[in-house]
Design a protein around this motif. Sequence first.
Motif, mmCIF file in Angstrom:
data_model
loop_
_atom_site.group_PDB
_atom_site.id
_atom_site.type_symbol
_atom_site.label_atom_id
_atom_site.label_comp_id
_atom_site.label_asym_id
_atom_site.label_seq_id
_atom_site.Cartn_x
_atom_site.Cartn_y
_atom_site.Cartn_z
ATOM 1 N N MET A 25 -27.362 23.790 84.265
ATOM 2 C CA MET A 25 -28.530 23.191 84.909
ATOM 3 C C MET A 25 -29.735 24.127 84.828
ATOM 4 O O MET A 25 -30.858 23.702 84.521
ATOM 5 C CB MET A 25 -28.193 22.887 86.375
ATOM 6 N N THR A 26 -29.494 25.409 85.084
ATOM 7 C CA THR A 26 -30.575 26.402 85.019
ATOM 8 C C THR A 26 -31.115 26.531 83.594
ATOM 9 O O THR A 26 -32.326 26.512 83.365
ATOM 10 C CB THR A 26 -30.078 27.769 85.516
ATOM 11 N N LEU A 27 -30.211 26.672 82.629
ATOM 12 C CA LEU A 27 -30.624 26.838 81.236
ATOM 13 C C LEU A 27 -31.393 25.622 80.723
ATOM 14 O O LEU A 27 -32.397 25.770 80.001
ATOM 15 C CB LEU A 27 -29.406 27.104 80.346
ATOM 16 N N ASP A 28 -30.942 24.433 81.095
ATOM 17 C CA ASP A 28 -31.604 23.214 80.622
ATOM 18 C C ASP A 28 -33.057 23.123 81.077
ATOM 19 O O ASP A 28 -33.871 22.442 80.444
ATOM 20 C CB ASP A 28 -30.842 21.975 81.114
ATOM 21 N N ALA A 29 -33.392 23.808 82.173
ATOM 22 C CA ALA A 29 -34.761 23.757 82.701
ATOM 23 C C ALA A 29 -35.713 24.707 81.972
ATOM 24 O O ALA A 29 -36.931 24.538 82.033
ATOM 25 C CB ALA A 29 -34.756 24.078 84.196
ATOM 26 N N LEU A 30 -35.177 25.712 81.282
ATOM 27 C CA LEU A 30 -36.014 26.780 80.736
ATOM 28 C C LEU A 30 -36.912 26.370 79.565
ATOM 29 O O LEU A 30 -38.060 26.832 79.473
ATOM 30 C CB LEU A 30 -35.141 27.971 80.337
ATOM 31 N N PRO A 31 -36.458 25.506 78.629
ATOM 32 C CA PRO A 31 -37.323 25.160 77.501
ATOM 33 C C PRO A 31 -38.625 24.458 77.893
ATOM 34 O O PRO A 31 -39.583 24.462 77.110
ATOM 35 C CB PRO A 31 -36.434 24.230 76.657
ATOM 36 N N ALA A 32 -38.674 23.869 79.074
ATOM 37 C CA ALA A 32 -39.876 23.150 79.506
ATOM 38 C C ALA A 32 -40.918 24.072 80.132
ATOM 39 O O ALA A 32 -42.043 23.640 80.420
ATOM 40 C CB ALA A 32 -39.495 22.054 80.503
ATOM 41 N N LEU A 33 -40.581 25.356 80.362
ATOM 42 C CA LEU A 33 -41.495 26.252 81.058
ATOM 43 C C LEU A 33 -42.712 26.603 80.197
ATOM 44 O O LEU A 33 -42.598 26.847 78.997
ATOM 45 C CB LEU A 33 -40.782 27.551 81.453
ATOM 46 N N ALA A 34 -43.877 26.642 80.837
ATOM 47 C CA ALA A 34 -45.094 27.089 80.172
ATOM 48 C C ALA A 34 -44.974 28.577 79.852
ATOM 49 O O ALA A 34 -44.316 29.313 80.590
ATOM 50 C CB ALA A 34 -46.306 26.834 81.072
ATOM 51 N N ALA A 35 -45.591 29.001 78.750
ATOM 52 C CA ALA A 35 -45.613 30.404 78.319
ATOM 53 C C ALA A 35 -44.217 30.936 77.991
ATOM 54 O O ALA A 35 -43.970 32.140 78.042
ATOM 55 C CB ALA A 35 -46.286 31.291 79.368
ATOM 56 N N ARG A 36 -43.301 30.047 77.630
ATOM 57 C CA ARG A 36 -41.925 30.479 77.328
ATOM 58 C C ARG A 36 -41.880 31.412 76.115
ATOM 59 O O ARG A 36 -40.942 32.198 75.961
ATOM 60 C CB ARG A 36 -41.019 29.275 77.104
ATOM 61 N N GLU A 37 -42.919 31.343 75.251
ATOM 62 C CA GLU A 37 -42.960 32.220 74.080
ATOM 63 C C GLU A 37 -43.157 33.686 74.467
ATOM 64 O O GLU A 37 -42.943 34.590 73.656
ATOM 65 C CB GLU A 37 -44.076 31.785 73.121
ATOM 66 N N LYS A 38 -43.536 33.937 75.734
ATOM 67 C CA LYS A 38 -43.729 35.312 76.210
ATOM 68 C C LYS A 38 -42.461 35.913 76.796
ATOM 69 O O LYS A 38 -42.468 37.049 77.267
ATOM 70 C CB LYS A 38 -44.840 35.349 77.268
ATOM 71 N N ALA A 39 -41.381 35.138 76.750
ATOM 72 C CA ALA A 39 -40.161 35.569 77.442
ATOM 73 C C ALA A 39 -38.947 35.575 76.532
ATOM 74 O O ALA A 39 -38.873 34.826 75.548
ATOM 75 C CB ALA A 39 -39.901 34.663 78.638
ATOM 76 N N GLU A 40 -37.995 36.435 76.881
ATOM 77 C CA GLU A 40 -36.648 36.375 76.321
ATOM 78 C C GLU A 40 -35.695 36.063 77.468
ATOM 79 O O GLU A 40 -35.997 36.337 78.637
ATOM 80 C CB GLU A 40 -36.274 37.701 75.662
ATOM 81 N N ILE A 41 -34.554 35.481 77.131
ATOM 82 C CA ILE A 41 -33.570 35.114 78.152
ATOM 83 C C ILE A 41 -32.298 35.908 77.905
ATOM 84 O O ILE A 41 -31.734 35.880 76.808
ATOM 85 C CB ILE A 41 -33.276 33.600 78.112
ATOM 86 N N LEU A 42 -31.857 36.629 78.933
ATOM 87 C CA LEU A 42 -30.619 37.401 78.861
ATOM 88 C C LEU A 42 -29.622 36.819 79.856
ATOM 89 O O LEU A 42 -29.840 36.894 81.068
ATOM 90 C CB LEU A 42 -30.888 38.870 79.192
ATOM 91 N N ILE A 43 -28.561 36.219 79.355
ATOM 92 C CA ILE A 43 -27.507 35.710 80.238
ATOM 93 C C ILE A 43 -26.400 36.770 80.281
ATOM 94 O O ILE A 43 -25.759 37.061 79.266
ATOM 95 C CB ILE A 43 -26.945 34.362 79.757
#
Length: 311
Positions: A25-43
């Motif tokens: 549920m958390t991961l599915d929400a991340l692609p819609a975030l603004a400025a996502r190109e400024k972030a990396e995701i570490l699980i």
Amino acid sequence: MVHNQPKPRVSIVICTYNRANLLQMTLDALPALAAREKAEILIVDNNSTDHTREITKSFALRQAGVMSVQYVFEQTQGLSAARNRGIQEAKGDIIAYLDDDAVPCLEWIRTIVDTFDHRPDVCAIGGKIRPRFESERPAWLISALELPYTIVDRGEAVHEYPINKHPFGANMAIRKSFHDTYLFPTDLGRKGTLLLSGEESWLFEQMKQERKKILYQPSMVVDHFIPDNRLTKDWIKRRYYYQGVTNGSMPKGFISKSVLLCNVACRLLYIAVDALFAHTEGKKLLIACRMQSIKGTLITMRSRVKMRLTG
């Protein structure tokens, strides 16, 4: 398609343990975030035995060339160990912490970056944490009992946290440069299903001692899932008990222990007076929870004395 992504500004660290469906549920929400190109995701998978790895690998595959997603396995059990591993792997100059059952608002990343850019004097920020109950809010859950459920709303104004308050791990961001000196203490914090805490309080205490500024940013919002199995009186009393265990394990010297015992005595007096006016279900539960906290503190302090005498 973006193949050569620049160094991320923000490393989003999501620590998880055997909660693959909530993580999805958390991961599915991340692609819609603004400025996502400024972030990396570490699980950071903290020794899970469910399908956490598969969920993460599938998500990373779908986001290939769009978002930087990294799966990290940390065998040492404990939230502090998992967070420290995330810090070690992070490439961004900002570490943003997100729980594996929390969904950030669309402007979450942009708010974090903009706040740090406009406030170079600020070392850490935290924001609102809104509850998303699995079914419904129980009648006994009064405002005084919200904190153990990480329900946080300090209003609509940006301000520095008062001396006795700090952000919570479900929604906080810290400059990585601070972590060059201070990591999360691995003797504190949740380990598996054990409800210990205190690691965030310790870290922010070091920050305050160094006179670093910690900012509340109301535009930094997450919705935090609260399952029905935590919405019981037994769970919250157990949560308070382990908070007491945490408190009792912290003092090292004679003076620190004496101060804690004085605080316990004062709290007992306060609770005794408060109990005279506790007529609602919620207020009676609050009294019982506070007594559990004191019980946890005293038992832990006594156990540590016994260990020292016999060890």
